[in-house]
Design a protein around this motif. Structure first.
Motif, PDB file in Angstrom:
ATOM      1  N   PRO A  98     -25.602  39.517 -80.086  1.00 25.28           N
ATOM      2  CA  PRO A  98     -26.341  40.488 -79.265  1.00 25.28           C
ATOM      3  C   PRO A  98     -25.397  41.503 -78.596  1.00 25.28           C
ATOM      4  CG  PRO A  98     -27.078  38.250 -78.837  1.00 25.28           C
ATOM      5  CD  PRO A  98     -25.889  38.128 -79.718  1.00 25.28           C
TER       6      PRO A  98
ATOM      7  N   HIS B  11     -25.302  43.086 -75.869  1.00 28.59           N
ATOM      8  CA  HIS B  11     -24.900  42.987 -74.454  1.00 28.59           C
ATOM      9  C   HIS B  11     -23.681  42.079 -74.261  1.00 28.59           C
ATOM     10  CE1 HIS B  11     -27.444  39.356 -74.697  1.00 28.59           C
ATOM     11  NE2 HIS B  11     -26.767  38.921 -73.652  1.00 28.59           N
TER      12      HIS B  11
ATOM     13  N   SER C 107     -32.762  35.003 -82.693  1.00 32.95           N
ATOM     14  CA  SER C 107     -33.035  36.318 -82.103  1.00 32.95           C
ATOM     15  C   SER C 107     -31.686  36.988 -81.888  1.00 32.95           C
ATOM     16  CB  SER C 107     -33.761  36.173 -80.760  1.00 32.95           C
ATOM     17  OG  SER C 107     -33.586  37.352 -79.991  1.00 32.95           O
ATOM     18  N   GLN C 108     -31.654  38.285 -82.040  1.00 32.66           N
ATOM     19  CA  GLN C 108     -30.405  38.991 -81.765  1.00 32.66           C
ATOM     20  C   GLN C 108     -30.528  39.800 -80.472  1.00 32.66           C
ATOM     21  OE1 GLN C 108     -30.078  39.563 -86.323  1.00 32.66           O
ATOM     22  NE2 GLN C 108     -28.212  40.492 -85.495  1.00 32.66           N
ATOM     23  N   GLY C 109     -31.559  39.480 -79.695  1.00 35.48           N
ATOM     24  CA  GLY C 109     -31.759  40.167 -78.412  1.00 35.48           C
ATOM     25  C   GLY C 109     -31.194  39.337 -77.265  1.00 35.48           C
ATOM     26  N   GLU C 110     -31.558  39.738 -76.053  1.00 39.45           N
ATOM     27  CA  GLU C 110     -31.032  39.041 -74.873  1.00 39.45           C
ATOM     28  C   GLU C 110     -31.556  37.606 -74.774  1.00 39.45           C
ATOM     29  OE1 GLU C 110     -30.772  41.112 -71.234  1.00 39.45           O
ATOM     30  OE2 GLU C 110     -29.810  42.847 -72.174  1.00 39.45           O
ATOM     31  N   ASP C 111     -32.650  37.331 -75.504  1.00 38.51           N
ATOM     32  CA  ASP C 111     -33.223  35.974 -75.483  1.00 38.51           C
ATOM     33  C   ASP C 111     -32.614  35.078 -76.580  1.00 38.51           C
ATOM     34  OD1 ASP C 111     -34.220  37.269 -77.702  1.00 38.51           O
ATOM     35  OD2 ASP C 111     -36.234  36.415 -77.523  1.00 38.51           O
TER      36      ASP C 111
END
Ligand SMILES: O=C(O)c1cc(=O)[nH]c(=O)n1[C@@H]1O[C@H](COP(=O)(O)O)[C@@H](O)[C@H]1O
Length: 277
Positions: free
Chosen positions: A29, A31, A246-250
């Motif tokens: 991710p 971030h 998931s490649q997001g913040e979650d």
């Protein structure tokens, strides 16, 4: 970790899941890229999220070595973090090593003394003296490549000699005179579902490390139906299917869910096994 301790972990946690730590800087991710060591930050979050659902971790060295010294530092920090915080999890360094004897002895020193992991994947192509140096360490394991999950497994491993014996069967039979089911496992790809019966004929008691569920499409049910022994005898690995759920913040929560789903299927398989006993 010895065989009894590994079996105890599996039955206590109702899981034979191995989470593959194959972090790719292009897929983690965004971030996390601001962190001092993004790869370690990613691994740490994945480990903390998935530890309740698995019994083993398998960092693949390619994903660390490709970043030079920085990558090796991330690998070392990951192993140290696991040993400090999750000492009951089995650590497999997936490096697929093997060379002439004195060189293999140096690889063994690297992984079993310097990094002090529990197990190392080893390619058997160079024969006995390339593998035995890894077997000289107490409570350490050699995971011999037998029948791999990829298409290329047909090129050599599935070829037959004039008596109809496949090369992977010969590898399994011959290597059993080098080590025992207490210090040697075999890699068998989950994509080879129909071959597990044949494998259990030549290796009825050895643990099998089974990669290929998830991203490569192998079936956990087939692996369990044909590959499970009374001691379970399986460590089933998933890497991308968990770490990039998931490649997001979650990403950590998604990894936990994906690991939990596999663990729940494994729990059912272990229940089926106890009802058969
Ligand atoms: O030795 C291995 O772990 C291995 C053997 C094999 O036959 N197939 C195979 O996929 N692997 C490794 O297992 C992992 C599979 O990753 P995923 O396909 O992302 O779950 C990777 O680290 C592979 O290098």
């Amino acid at each position: 970790m010895n065989r009894q301790q590994l079996i105890k972990q599996i039955f206590d946690k109702k899981s034979f899941l191995c989470v593959g730590l194959d972090p790719d800087i292009k897929k983690i991710p965004p971030h996390l890229l601001h962190e001092e060591d993004p790869i370690f930050a990613f691994n740490k979050a994945i480990i903390d999220a998935t530890a309740p659902y698995c019994v083993a971790y398998k960092p693949n060295l390619a994903f660390y070595e490709c970043r030079g010294v920085e990558g090796l530092t991330s690998f070392e920090k990951t192993v140290s973090y696991l040993k400090a915080h999750y000492p009951n999890h089995f650590i497999i360094a997936d490096a697929k090593r093997g060379d002439i004897g004195n060189t293999s002895a140096m690889y063994a020193k690297t992984f079993f003394e310097e990094y002090d992991v529990d197990a190392l994947t080893v390619a058997p192509y160079m024969g006995e003296d390339s593998v035995t140096p890894f077997l000289e360490y107490e409570d350490k394991w050699v995971v011999v490549l037998a029948l791999t999950s990829n298409k290329g497994s047909h090129d050599f491993q599935l070829t037959e000699d004039k008596n109809g014996e496949k090369l992977f069967e010969k590898v399994i039979k011959t290597s059993q005179s080098w080590g025992t089911d207490q210090n040697m496992m075999y890699v068998v790809g989950a994509t080879q579902g129909n071959m597990f019966e044949a494998i259990r004929k030549v290796a009825p008691h050895h643990f099998l490390l089974v990669p290929g569920v998830g991203a490569q499409g192998g079936s956990l049910q087939d692996v369990c139906q044909y590959g499970m022994t009374k001691d379970c005898g399986l460590l089933v690995n998933s890497s991308r299917g968990i770490i990039y759920a998931s490649q997001g913040e979650d990403f950590a929560d998604a990894a936990a869910k994906s690991a939990m789903n596999l663990q729940q299927e494994m729990e059912k398989e272990l229940e089926r096994l106890s009802s058969r006993k």
